[in-house]
Design an enzyme around this catalytic site. Structure first.
Site, PDB file in Angstrom:
ATOM      1  N   ARG A 169      42.861  34.384  24.227  1.00  0.00           N
ATOM      2  CA  ARG A 169      41.615  34.572  23.467  1.00  0.00           C
ATOM      3  C   ARG A 169      41.675  35.785  22.563  1.00  0.00           C
ATOM      4  O   ARG A 169      41.113  35.805  21.477  1.00  0.00           O
ATOM      5  CB  ARG A 169      40.459  34.851  24.439  1.00  0.00           C
ATOM      6  CG  ARG A 169      39.904  33.714  25.186  1.00  0.00           C
ATOM      7  CD  ARG A 169      38.792  34.249  26.098  1.00  0.00           C
ATOM      8  NE  ARG A 169      39.224  34.458  27.460  1.00  0.00           N
ATOM      9  CZ  ARG A 169      38.953  35.538  28.189  1.00  0.00           C
ATOM     10  NH1 ARG A 169      38.259  36.547  27.696  1.00  0.00           N
ATOM     11  NH2 ARG A 169      39.372  35.621  29.418  1.00  0.00           N
ATOM     12  N   HIS A 229      45.700  35.304  36.978  1.00  0.00           N
ATOM     13  CA  HIS A 229      44.676  34.253  37.084  1.00  0.00           C
ATOM     14  C   HIS A 229      45.168  32.950  36.435  1.00  0.00           C
ATOM     15  O   HIS A 229      44.525  32.426  35.522  1.00  0.00           O
ATOM     16  CB  HIS A 229      43.358  34.613  36.397  1.00  0.00           C
ATOM     17  CG  HIS A 229      42.805  35.959  36.716  1.00  0.00           C
ATOM     18  ND1 HIS A 229      42.548  36.379  37.995  1.00  0.00           N
ATOM     19  CD2 HIS A 229      42.421  36.981  35.909  1.00  0.00           C
ATOM     20  CE1 HIS A 229      42.046  37.602  37.953  1.00  0.00           C
ATOM     21  NE2 HIS A 229      41.962  37.983  36.711  1.00  0.00           N
ATOM     22  N   ASP A 280      42.315  43.735  40.996  1.00  0.00           N
ATOM     23  CA  ASP A 280      41.590  43.383  39.780  1.00  0.00           C
ATOM     24  C   ASP A 280      40.282  44.151  39.606  1.00  0.00           C
ATOM     25  O   ASP A 280      40.284  45.306  39.209  1.00  0.00           O
ATOM     26  CB  ASP A 280      41.390  41.861  39.762  1.00  0.00           C
ATOM     27  CG  ASP A 280      40.851  41.342  38.432  1.00  0.00           C
ATOM     28  OD1 ASP A 280      40.558  42.151  37.554  1.00  0.00           O
ATOM     29  OD2 ASP A 280      40.726  40.118  38.270  1.00  0.00           O
TER      30      ASP A 280
HETATM   31  C1  NGQ Z   1      38.910  42.090  32.203  1.00  0.00           C
HETATM   32  N1  NGQ Z   1      38.593  40.679  34.106  1.00  0.00           N
HETATM   33  O1  NGQ Z   1      39.603  42.235  31.199  1.00  0.00           O
HETATM   34  O2  NGQ Z   1      38.497  43.061  32.854  1.00  0.00           O
HETATM   35  C2  NGQ Z   1      38.616  40.697  32.677  1.00  0.00           C
HETATM   36  C3  NGQ Z   1      37.291  40.230  32.139  1.00  0.00           C
HETATM   37  C4  NGQ Z   1      37.760  39.018  30.004  1.00  0.00           C
HETATM   38  C5  NGQ Z   1      38.867  39.548  34.770  1.00  0.00           C
HETATM   39  N2  NGQ Z   1      39.251  38.531  34.086  1.00  0.00           N
HETATM   40  C6  NGQ Z   1      37.184  40.226  30.663  1.00  0.00           C
HETATM   41  N3  NGQ Z   1      38.753  39.469  36.061  1.00  0.00           N
HETATM   42  O3  NGQ Z   1      38.543  38.277  30.604  1.00  0.00           O
HETATM   43  O4  NGQ Z   1      37.432  38.809  28.839  1.00  0.00           O
HETATM   44 ZN    ZN Z   2      42.065  41.372  34.765  1.00  0.00          ZN
END
Ligand code: NGQ
Ligand code: ZN
Length: 405
Positions: A169, A229, A280
């Protein structure tokens, strides 16, 4: 200090995925604001917290977190770090100031760190610009490569520098190719890949393939890669990752907390895939709880028991801990060794433990922390279950939290 050789000793555990700052919001996103609360509404709360940090508060929170990790048995941590700049997106006078705060926290606590500066360029698959709250995460390719180069100068026995792409993304395809081509060939490379159904659908719509499918087709995914993930997988993606030699970083307590979905562990193990665990979002800081829930998720969904076993062992605890050890060097960039835990031989639940059942007992006998001593790179950092600087670190953390909240 010599390495303990002892019936109750085990190798330290690698934490393959950490966002240190999120320690400060653990337990503070658990109120329903809308019946449709989701990962994406949690992310807004997380962004509000992310906006408040500066190098000093980041240092204080990371030091508390890393001391907790060591007490729990994590001896190396991959820090997936994207709070690079001031909240409005302006670089600090030292563009590496936030990275250095994390490195200092790791050095002061005595945990080995693989710092993964994160490339974050856009707000979605459509290439939209960063939102206001994402500005402090952003780099162009050149600025990002300069940051990596600067930090590599700090590497030593306690620090490795790897590279992270936040997600498909957030990183356009051409930027991904340019960065990967510019990296030293042995550098660990981590990416968030397929955590939410929404991102799988967006990736299909805009790149014509599912995230893992797209990555396998568009990058030379091999053992230097860690896919964080890799939750939503088709069977061909499961075997594709396993065959590539990449490691999957599974973060069971965070994936449960955020309502992500369940990683297909049984199929992945059957395909011979490599994996490790991560804390995480820091809703739990315990390898025991991550590994236990990794297995329990499978039990709940299959209505069977003792799922995570391989050809080498019928013990779930041994299989899980062995897998986590086996992936550690590639995912972190550190050679194995030099990190030892000593479990508490006086703990009632370890009465009569043998080398055959010690690992199952550690993982599956409850919540009292059984880690008594932790040795990292010749230093005793935890004794009698306490980090050597627990009180001073906690005092600084409390002050930082008052500011942040
Ligand atoms: C993060 N955390 O970058 O901290 C991500 C959320 C995202 C997790 N995916 C933010 N657990 O993926 O845009
Ligand atoms: Zn993360």
């Amino acid at each position: 200090m010599a390495r303990p050789t002892h019936a109750f000793s085990l190798p330290g555990v690698a934490n393959l995925h950490s966002h240190a700052f999120q320690r400060a919001m653990a337990g503070l996103a658990e109120r329903q604001t809308d019946p449709k609360d989701s990962f994406w509404t949690w992310r807004e709360t997380m962004y509000r917290m992310a906006a408040r940090f500066d190098p000093d508060t980041l240092y204080a929170v990371a030091a508390q977190l890393y001391a907790e990790m060591l007490e729990a048995g994590y001896t190396r941590v991959c820090e997936f770090h994207y709070l690079h700049h001031a909240p409005d997106g302006t670089p600090y006078d030292d563009p590496a100031a936030m990275s250095r705060a994390l490195v200092r926290a790791a050095r002061d606590t005595g945990i080995r760190m693989t710092l993964l500066p994160v490339l974050y360029m856009s707000g979605g698959f459509d290439g939209r610009p960063l939102g206001e709250r994402q500005r402090r995460f952003g780099h162009d390719v050149d600025g990002f490569l300069r940051l990596l180069e600067t930090l590599r100068g700090e590497e030593d026995a306690m620090l490795r520098v790897g590279c992270a792409l936040h997600s498909l993304r957030a990183v356009p395809a051409d930027a991904m190719r340019a960065v990967v081509a510019a990296l030293p060939p042995d550098m660990p490379l981590h990416i968030h890949i397929a955590e939410q159904i929404g991102e799988v659908q967006d990736c299909l719509a805009l790149r014509g393939a599912r995230p893992v499918e797209w990555l396998l087709a568009n990058a030379e995914v091999d053992a230097r890669w860690t896919l964080v993930h890799a939750t939503h997988l088709e069977p061909a993606e499961v075997t594709g990752i396993a065959r590539s030699g990449a490691t999957v970083a599974i973060c069971p307590t965070t994936e449960a907390n955020l309502g992500d979905g369940l990683f297909p562990l049984r199929d992945y193990l059957a395909a011979g895939g490599a994996f490790g665990i991560g804390s995480d979002s820091q809703v739990s800081v315990s390898p025991v709880e991550e590994l236990r829930w990794l297995e329990y998720g499978q039990r709940l969904s299959t209505r069977r028991r003792n799922i995570a076993v391989g050809a080498d062992s019928s013990s779930v605890g041994e299989t899980l801990l062995h897998a986590v050890q086996a992936s550690s060097a590639r995912a972190t960039g550190f050679d194995p060794g030099g990190e030892v835990l000593l479990l508490d031989e006086d703990a009632p639940q370890l009465t009569g433990a043998t080398p055959e059942d010690l690992q199952d007992r550690w993982i599956f006998s409850g919540n009292r922390n059984l880690v008594r001593e932790v040795h990292v790179n010749g230093e005793l950092v935890v004794s009698e279950g306490r980090h050597r600087d627990r009180d001073a670190i906690a005092a600084r953390y409390r002050q930082a939290l008052v500011k942040l909240l």
